[in-house]
Design a protein around this motif. Structure first.
Motif, short mmCIF file in Angstrom:
data_model
loop_
_atom_site.label_atom_id
_atom_site.label_comp_id
_atom_site.label_asym_id
_atom_site.label_seq_id
_atom_site.Cartn_x
_atom_site.Cartn_y
_atom_site.Cartn_z
N LEU A 174 -3.54 10.56 -1.49
CA LEU A 174 -3.49 9.72 -0.30
C LEU A 174 -4.34 8.48 -0.54
CD1 LEU A 174 -3.16 12.82 0.70
CD2 LEU A 174 -3.59 11.88 2.96
N MET A 175 -3.78 7.31 -0.28
CA MET A 175 -4.49 6.06 -0.45
C MET A 175 -4.41 5.26 0.84
SD MET A 175 -3.18 5.11 -4.30
CE MET A 175 -1.53 5.75 -3.96
N LEU A 176 -5.56 4.99 1.44
CA LEU A 176 -5.64 4.22 2.67
C LEU A 176 -6.78 3.21 2.52
CD1 LEU A 176 -4.58 3.82 5.56
CD2 LEU A 176 -6.22 5.54 6.33
N PRO A 177 -6.50 2.05 1.91
CA PRO A 177 -7.56 1.08 1.62
C PRO A 177 -8.31 0.58 2.85
CG PRO A 177 -5.55 0.54 0.43
CD PRO A 177 -5.20 1.61 1.41
N ARG A 178 -7.65 0.54 4.02
CA ARG A 178 -8.34 0.05 5.20
C ARG A 178 -7.94 0.89 6.42
NH1 ARG A 178 -8.22 -4.43 7.74
NH2 ARG A 178 -7.13 -3.74 9.58
N ILE A 179 -8.91 1.12 7.31
CA ILE A 179 -8.68 1.80 8.56
C ILE A 179 -8.43 0.74 9.62
CG2 ILE A 179 -9.59 3.45 10.24
CD1 ILE A 179 -9.24 4.59 7.43
N GLY A 180 -7.39 0.92 10.44
CA GLY A 180 -7.03 -0.12 11.39
C GLY A 180 -7.30 0.26 12.82
N ASN A 181 -6.52 -0.30 13.71
CA ASN A 181 -6.78 -0.18 15.15
C ASN A 181 -5.79 0.74 15.84
OD1 ASN A 181 -4.56 -1.75 14.82
ND2 ASN A 181 -5.17 -3.35 16.24
N GLY A 182 -5.35 1.77 15.16
CA GLY A 182 -4.44 2.73 15.76
C GLY A 182 -2.98 2.49 15.43
N HIS A 183 -2.66 1.37 14.77
CA HIS A 183 -1.30 1.11 14.30
C HIS A 183 -1.25 1.47 12.82
CE1 HIS A 183 -0.49 -0.85 18.06
NE2 HIS A 183 -1.47 -1.71 17.88
N LEU A 184 -0.28 2.28 12.44
CA LEU A 184 -0.27 2.82 11.07
C LEU A 184 1.13 2.81 10.48
CD1 LEU A 184 -1.89 4.43 8.83
CD2 LEU A 184 -1.08 6.49 9.98
N PHE A 185 1.23 2.39 9.21
CA PHE A 185 2.47 2.52 8.45
C PHE A 185 2.20 3.48 7.29
CE2 PHE A 185 5.45 1.36 5.09
CZ PHE A 185 6.65 1.36 5.78
N VAL A 186 3.03 4.50 7.15
CA VAL A 186 2.85 5.51 6.11
C VAL A 186 4.05 5.46 5.18
CG1 VAL A 186 2.45 7.95 5.59
CG2 VAL A 186 1.65 6.99 7.77
N ARG A 187 3.78 5.40 3.88
CA ARG A 187 4.85 5.35 2.89
C ARG A 187 4.69 6.51 1.92
NH1 ARG A 187 4.93 0.73 -1.58
NH2 ARG A 187 2.78 1.41 -1.47
N GLY A 188 5.74 7.31 1.77
CA GLY A 188 5.72 8.43 0.83
C GLY A 188 6.47 8.09 -0.44
N VAL A 189 5.89 8.43 -1.59
CA VAL A 189 6.53 8.18 -2.88
C VAL A 189 6.35 9.41 -3.76
CG1 VAL A 189 6.15 5.68 -2.78
CG2 VAL A 189 4.46 7.14 -3.88
N GLU A 190 7.14 9.48 -4.81
CA GLU A 190 7.00 10.55 -5.79
C GLU A 190 6.08 10.09 -6.90
OE1 GLU A 190 9.72 13.20 -8.91
OE2 GLU A 190 10.63 11.64 -7.67
N THR A 191 5.07 10.89 -7.22
CA THR A 191 4.08 10.50 -8.22
C THR A 191 4.73 10.15 -9.54
OG1 THR A 191 2.46 11.95 -7.18
CG2 THR A 191 1.99 11.21 -9.42
N ALA A 192 5.68 10.95 -9.99
CA ALA A 192 6.27 10.77 -11.31
C ALA A 192 7.13 9.51 -11.41
CB ALA A 192 7.11 11.99 -11.69
N ALA A 193 7.58 9.01 -10.26
CA ALA A 193 8.51 7.88 -10.29
C ALA A 193 7.83 6.60 -10.77
CB ALA A 193 9.11 7.66 -8.91
N GLY A 194 6.58 6.41 -10.40
CA GLY A 194 5.83 5.24 -10.85
C GLY A 194 6.11 3.98 -10.07
N THR A 195 7.24 3.89 -9.41
CA THR A 195 7.55 2.73 -8.60
C THR A 195 8.04 3.19 -7.24
OG1 THR A 195 9.84 2.69 -9.41
CG2 THR A 195 8.23 1.34 -10.59
N SER A 196 8.08 2.29 -6.29
CA SER A 196 8.54 2.66 -4.95
C SER A 196 9.22 1.45 -4.30
CB SER A 196 7.36 3.11 -4.07
OG SER A 196 6.41 2.09 -3.98
#
Length: 311
Positions: A174-196
């Motif tokens: 899980l990577m979340l570089p910054r904590i915001g104000n309650g608005h959140l976008f979550v993106r799921g990717v496959e580790t092995a794919a290397g790109t998204s």
């Protein structure tokens, strides 16, 4: 400080200058990025750096002889002002810096590449990134891990910006570089794919928090679903949108109750998944997703939930 020309390197012509945007980075992640950029500058002393951060890291930037442009207390601003006004001020401040420093390029942090890697690519020495990172590893902290414990995972994620969670159902970074104000976008990717897939067409403001979850390919749908649901509950108090690795992972009952919207990319167009689209279509007249319409929909859905809860 209009059009300020940064001090050059003796014997060199005009060296490229970079305004490195670290606003919102967790302290540990910020330290890691600064160390890597400093190492890259040591082995390739052909560029100049200005740090832009909401943390008062004057000691770190002074150590390397870099200017610091301080954007004070970003979390406080987000608690005491509207999301739109904070985002507007943030963008205006970055734009002003780009115009103020002589021929400087603004570099934004991202989940895909380190800031050092982005700078190295810009100056034509991408092959030196691994060397720069290797110079910092001896003093770096071990990867933060949380064995199936969401509370522990969120504690480490908030302080370090990244954490690996492992359980019987799978493993995810899980990577979340910054904590915001309650608005959140979550993106799921496959580790092995290397790109998204890119999420830029969705129009997410640069100031908005984006959580990237990289799943081990053998992770179960239940594990993936639990990750989206837990992260949305923890950080998406006002609005949560998920672009899943596998669409079925956001169709579990708990996910449908918790996540405001789940989307998929068809070409470069973000579309609401049909299971989430019915009421959104009524409000916006289209199943095409936009950040602005999503915010309105998220607020309406939270209000409806609160009324149902009180009954």
């Amino acid at each position: 400080m209009h059009n300020t020309k940064l001090e050059g390197i003796p014997g060199e012509g005009e060296s490229p200058s970079f305004i490195v945007n670290m606003a919102g980075l967790a302290p540990t992640a910020l330290n890691t990025e600064i160390d890597a950029i400093a190492a890259l500058q040591t082995i390739a002393p052909i560029f100049k750096v200005v740090i832009f951060s909401d943390l008062p890291v004057f000691d770190l930037t002074r150590r390397h002889g870099w200017p610091l442009e301080h954007f004070p207390s970003l979390p406080y601003r987000e608690r005491t002002a509207s999301s739109a006004s904070v985002s507007r001020y943030y963008e205006e401040r970055l734009s002003l810096l780009g115009a103020s420093y002589y021929k400087a390029t603004v570099i934004q942090h991202s989940a895909e590449k380190s800031l050092a890697a982005l700078i190295a690519s810009s100056i034509g020495v991408p092959h030196l990134v691994e060397t720069a990172h290797s110079l910092t590893r001896s003093g770096s902290q071990p990867e933060q891990r949380a064995a199936g414990n969401w509370a522990s995972a969120f504690e480490k994620l908030t302080s370090h910006g990244r954490v690996t969670l492992a359980s019987d159902g799978g493993e995810a970074l899980l990577m979340l570089p910054r904590i915001g104000n309650g608005h959140l976008f979550v993106r799921g990717v496959e580790t092995a794919a290397g790109t998204s897939s890119t999420y830029r067409p969705i129009g997410i403001p640069d100031a908005a928090p984006v959580c990237t979850i990289s799943f081990n390919p053998h992770s179960t749908l239940e594990f993936e679903s639990a990750a989206y649901t837990a992260v949305s509950r923890q950080y998406g108090s006002k609005h949560s949108v998920v672009l899943p690795w596998r669409s079925d992972a956001v169709l579990h009952e708990d996910s449908l109750r918790t996540i405001d919207l789940a989307i998929e990319l068809i070409g470069e167009q973000a579309m609401i998944l049909p299971q989430y689209a019915q009421h959104y279509d009524v409000m916006t007249g289209s199943s095409e997703y936009t950040w602005e319409d999503g915010l309105v929909y998220g607020a309406a859905r939270r209000f409806a939930r609160s009324i149902a809860f009180r009954r």
